[in-house]
Design an enzyme around this catalytic site. Sequence first.
Site, PDB file in Angstrom:
ATOM      1  N   LYS A  10       0.847  -1.206   0.000  1.00 45.06           N
ATOM      2  CA  LYS A  10       0.000   0.000   0.000  1.00 45.06           C
ATOM      3  C   LYS A  10       0.880   1.254   0.000  1.00 45.06           C
ATOM      4  O   LYS A  10       2.084   1.179   0.286  1.00 45.06           O
ATOM      5  CB  LYS A  10      -0.918  -0.019   1.219  1.00 45.06           C
ATOM      6  CG  LYS A  10      -0.183   0.050   2.554  1.00 45.06           C
ATOM      7  CD  LYS A  10      -1.147  -0.119   3.733  1.00 45.06           C
ATOM      8  CE  LYS A  10      -0.391  -0.166   5.049  1.00 45.06           C
ATOM      9  NZ  LYS A  10      -1.290  -0.436   6.192  1.00 45.06           N
ATOM     10  N   TYR A  42      17.380  30.020   6.951  1.00 43.90           N
ATOM     11  CA  TYR A  42      16.144  30.580   7.526  1.00 43.90           C
ATOM     12  C   TYR A  42      16.228  30.668   9.044  1.00 43.90           C
ATOM     13  O   TYR A  42      16.667  29.725   9.714  1.00 43.90           O
ATOM     14  CB  TYR A  42      14.956  29.703   7.173  1.00 43.90           C
ATOM     15  CG  TYR A  42      14.491  29.853   5.747  1.00 43.90           C
ATOM     16  CD1 TYR A  42      14.036  31.087   5.263  1.00 43.90           C
ATOM     17  CD2 TYR A  42      14.498  28.765   4.876  1.00 43.90           C
ATOM     18  CE1 TYR A  42      13.605  31.219   3.950  1.00 43.90           C
ATOM     19  CE2 TYR A  42      14.063  28.892   3.566  1.00 43.90           C
ATOM     20  CZ  TYR A  42      13.613  30.120   3.108  1.00 43.90           C
ATOM     21  OH  TYR A  42      13.196  30.251   1.821  1.00 43.90           O
ATOM     22  N   MET A  49      12.958  24.023   1.621  1.00 45.47           N
ATOM     23  CA  MET A  49      12.094  23.239   0.730  1.00 45.47           C
ATOM     24  C   MET A  49      12.897  22.387  -0.257  1.00 45.47           C
ATOM     25  O   MET A  49      12.578  21.223  -0.495  1.00 45.47           O
ATOM     26  CB  MET A  49      11.145  24.178  -0.029  1.00 45.47           C
ATOM     27  CG  MET A  49      10.083  23.434  -0.820  1.00 45.47           C
ATOM     28  SD  MET A  49       9.010  24.515  -1.761  1.00 45.47           S
ATOM     29  CE  MET A  49       7.999  25.220  -0.492  1.00 45.47           C
ATOM     30  N   ARG A  98     -10.311   0.368  16.117  1.00 44.99           N
ATOM     31  CA  ARG A  98     -10.252   1.306  15.002  1.00 44.99           C
ATOM     32  C   ARG A  98     -11.214   0.841  13.922  1.00 44.99           C
ATOM     33  O   ARG A  98     -12.052   1.580  13.466  1.00 44.99           O
ATOM     34  CB  ARG A  98      -8.809   1.382  14.491  1.00 44.99           C
ATOM     35  CG  ARG A  98      -8.591   2.390  13.402  1.00 44.99           C
ATOM     36  CD  ARG A  98      -7.156   2.383  12.917  1.00 44.99           C
ATOM     37  NE  ARG A  98      -6.777   1.106  12.301  1.00 44.99           N
ATOM     38  CZ  ARG A  98      -5.680   0.906  11.589  1.00 44.99           C
ATOM     39  NH1 ARG A  98      -4.822   1.893  11.399  1.00 44.99           N
ATOM     40  NH2 ARG A  98      -5.415  -0.278  11.069  1.00 44.99           N
TER      41      ARG A  98
HETATM   42  C1  PLP Z   1      -0.450  -1.488   6.885  1.00 40.06           C
HETATM   43  C2  PLP Z   1      -1.021  -2.736   7.421  1.00 40.06           C
HETATM   44  C3  PLP Z   1      -0.193  -3.853   7.648  1.00 40.06           C
HETATM   45  C4  PLP Z   1       1.313  -3.796   7.567  1.00 40.06           C
HETATM   46  O1  PLP Z   1       1.803  -3.312   8.790  1.00 40.06           O
HETATM   47  P1  PLP Z   1       3.378  -3.184   9.082  1.00 40.06           P
HETATM   48  O2  PLP Z   1       3.441  -2.676  10.467  1.00 40.06           O
HETATM   49  O3  PLP Z   1       3.912  -2.213   8.088  1.00 40.06           O
HETATM   50  O4  PLP Z   1       3.954  -4.543   8.905  1.00 40.06           O
HETATM   51  C5  PLP Z   1      -0.810  -5.048   8.021  1.00 40.06           C
HETATM   52  N1  PLP Z   1      -2.152  -5.119   8.198  1.00 40.06           N
HETATM   53  C6  PLP Z   1      -2.953  -4.050   8.025  1.00 40.06           C
HETATM   54  C7  PLP Z   1      -4.416  -4.195   8.243  1.00 40.06           C
HETATM   55  C8  PLP Z   1      -2.424  -2.826   7.644  1.00 40.06           C
HETATM   56  O5  PLP Z   1      -3.225  -1.769   7.501  1.00 40.06           O
END
Ligand code: PLP
Length: 356
Positions: free
Chosen positions: A33, A250, A298, A129
Amino acid sequence: MRPARALIDLDALRHNYRLARQLHGGRVFAVVKANAYGHGAIACARALADEAHGYAVAFLEEALALRANGIEAPILLLEGVFDAAELLEAAKHKLWLAVHHPAQVEMIEKTPLPAPLRVWIKVNSGMNRAGFLPAAVRVIWKRLIIGGKVKDCGFMTHFARADEPDAEATAEQIRTFDAATRSLPGERSLANSGAILAWPDSHRDWARPGIMLYGADPLPAESHGLLPVMTLTSQVVAVRELSVGDPLGYGARFIAPRRTRVGLVAIGYADGYPRTAPEQLPVAVDGQPAPLIGRVSMDMLTVDLTDVPEADIGSTVELWGKQISVNSVAQSVGTISYELLCNVKRVGFAWEGGEG
Ligand SMILES: *Cc1c(COP(=O)(O)O)cnc(C)c1O
């Protein structure tokens, strides 16, 4: 061309995936992701194509990009779908869905679908959550199975504190999950990276490692032999001498306490290097540690080259990677490696190590 680069070591990615598989056993979704935590989802997914049992992404568009680029293995949508049109699209592309909310169950019941679905019921085992409360799990499972649209139903949960090796909360979440799913048929998926590394009791049919694939150990001990995948570098593009008392950058945050040789480096917070990085945080200049001075701006930042006299225009500066751990940078700015890695942009990406 501006020399800011993110070099992505795909051999290291494969090493880390194999380590996750070895430690966990069973099957392992590679979590790609958020553009593979900033590493390039397509390149990373392709590099793992020969070995990954499946992939996990947050939502539909991320999965469709993988399918459009030839990834045929199972892909799990960790947030499931957001509406009926997405559900239809997900079914067409044989995506696996997390189901975490009653509205998603209704969507499945009401939407005519071209093919049976594979879903994962997300159990809220204590993170509070997303997911169904333990007491609701059996009822939801029954509804999905009776509805006839789901041919395969697994169970997943996610840990709030798996990166804390002593947190009793994780053991409690495992017990809660097991009780909620007892005697229900179907595969189980519990472990993220932290749980793969620290909670063997959570190892079941499928693991879901993300951060460990990218070589950032989520546990404080950082002792698992993960290899960093991203090396964020740029170059010294100008050098100047400051006299005692001269301000730099800055806010004049840095005032030269001695004659100071300053290297100007072509990378800044618009590239994802944190603006909050404190002075004296080390970078590596041609392999030598050198401290950040002045504010990160930046497009540029400044480093003290006084004690690295060989360094000059064209010297390579590593912001994080094999020499400077991304965890150490994250810690010094009060965040986690995940956020720093996801934020990298605008730099030139280069992937090394090819496909499987
Ligand atoms: C992002 C995510 C993971 C991966 O978690 P890591 O801590 O990066 O290994 C696994 N399960 C769910 C539901 C996630 O949202």
